[in-house]
Write an enzyme that holds these catalytic residues in place. Structure first.
Site, short mmCIF file in Angstrom:
data_model
loop_
_atom_site.label_atom_id
_atom_site.label_comp_id
_atom_site.label_asym_id
_atom_site.label_seq_id
_atom_site.Cartn_x
_atom_site.Cartn_y
_atom_site.Cartn_z
N THR A 133 0.87 -1.17 0.00
CA THR A 133 0.00 0.00 0.00
C THR A 133 0.91 1.22 0.00
OG1 THR A 133 -1.76 -1.13 1.17
CG2 THR A 133 -1.77 1.27 1.25
N LYS A 163 -7.16 1.42 -2.99
CA LYS A 163 -6.78 1.01 -1.64
C LYS A 163 -6.97 2.15 -0.64
CE LYS A 163 -5.25 -1.60 1.65
NZ LYS A 163 -3.96 -2.27 1.71
N LYS A 216 0.58 4.90 8.41
CA LYS A 216 1.21 5.26 7.13
C LYS A 216 0.16 5.36 6.04
CE LYS A 216 2.45 2.00 4.66
NZ LYS A 216 1.89 1.12 3.57
#
Length: 292
Positions: A102, A177, A245
């Site tokens: 990701t 995502k 993150k």
């Protein structure tokens, strides 16, 4: 890449909580598997099963027709693709690179452009499903890049996930995502608050979950992470630090496209607080700790 010729050499870089299981599925399917990861001991089990160790991402790329990466942070992606010992410096012309980390949509576009200059196909293909989905090969895979490139490697990806969906041009997998992480972020707050409400109201939280998990409130997080919360099982299926993150990338993307994501901002602030209290290496279900 037709079914009868699918056993091309595959490279896998990054053998963390999810990557190790994913690489193992490819090995079990009969692919010659070349691996590299920052901590070599994480590869011991795969090496014992026949995987081939390479000392750098570049060595993996040189030995493989399809190279998959699953690392932690965008800076790690940047390093393994563009460094002197990186993937793109050593990939064969005609090979395919697939970043399943990701990461940033902008970085996915950068990888795609550089790979195209080298005659290499590039896909951004982040996943959802956590450690359970990785172990059971039931990941949802969101793919950006060229449809033709996806068609070539889909037999390989089918060993990793059961829901492989083409999203569009380079970077589109990462944008998808981000939408996934935005939905999960607010949902996790709801799961924690629902469980804590049930407890403080004097109910059995287990019984409440039994009722609401199959109704309109149902979600993957409620069904899979809710029971872990109740058992105080905070082992990482997906690290808090990695979710922070992801939320940071999502907030940057929201700013670029002009979206006010207030639920995402709240969720990130709560996870930041959890990390500051020492929970960065817990699983995301550890958000429940803040409500205790």
């Amino acid at each position: 890449m037709q079914e009868e010729t699918k056993k091309v050499p595959v490279g896998f870089i990054g053998l963390g909580v999810m990557g190790k299981s994913m690489a193992g599925h490819l090995l079990a399917a009969g692919y010659p598997l070349h691996v590299s990861t920052r901590t070599k001991s994480r590869a011991d089990e795969l090496l014992a099963r026949g995987a081939i160790w390479q000392n750098s991402p570049g060595e993996v790329a040189a030995a493989s027709a399809v190279i998959i990466s699953m690392v932690g942070y965008p800076q790690d992606v940047e390093e393994i693709y563009f460094g002197d010992q990186g993937i793109l410096h050593h990939s064969r012309r005609g090979s395919t690179v697939i970043d399943m980390t990701t990461s940033s949509p902008l970085l996915a576009e950068k990888i795609y452009a550089r790979a195209a200059d080298l005659g290499v196909a590039a896909l951004d293909a982040p996943v959802s499903g956590g450690d359970i989905g990785a172990r059971e090969a039931r990941l949802s895979i969101m793919v950006g890049g060229d449809q033709a490139a996806l068609d070539e490697v889909k037999p390989i990806l089918s060993h990793l996930g059961s829901n492989i969906v083409y999203q569009g041009k380079a970077g589109s997998g990462q944008h998808c995502k981000m939408a996934n992480q935005i939905a999960i972020a607010s949902n996790l707050i709801g799961v924690c608050e629902a469980i804590r409400y049930a407890e403080k109201a004097g109910l059995s939280a287990e019984t409440v979950l039994e009722s609401i998990a199959s109704g309109a409130a149902g979600s993957w997080s409620l069904s899979n992470l809710g029971p872990r919360m109740l058992k105080k099982d905070f082992a990482p299926g997906f690290y808090v630090k990695h979710f922070i993150k992801d939320m940071g990338i999502a907030l940057e993307s929201c700013e670029r496209i002009g979206l006010q994501a207030e639920g995402l901002k709240l969720a990130k602030s709560l996870f930041d607080r959890l990390a500051a209290q020492g929970g960065e290496d817990d699983g995301t279900q550890a958000l429940y700790k803040l409500y205790r």
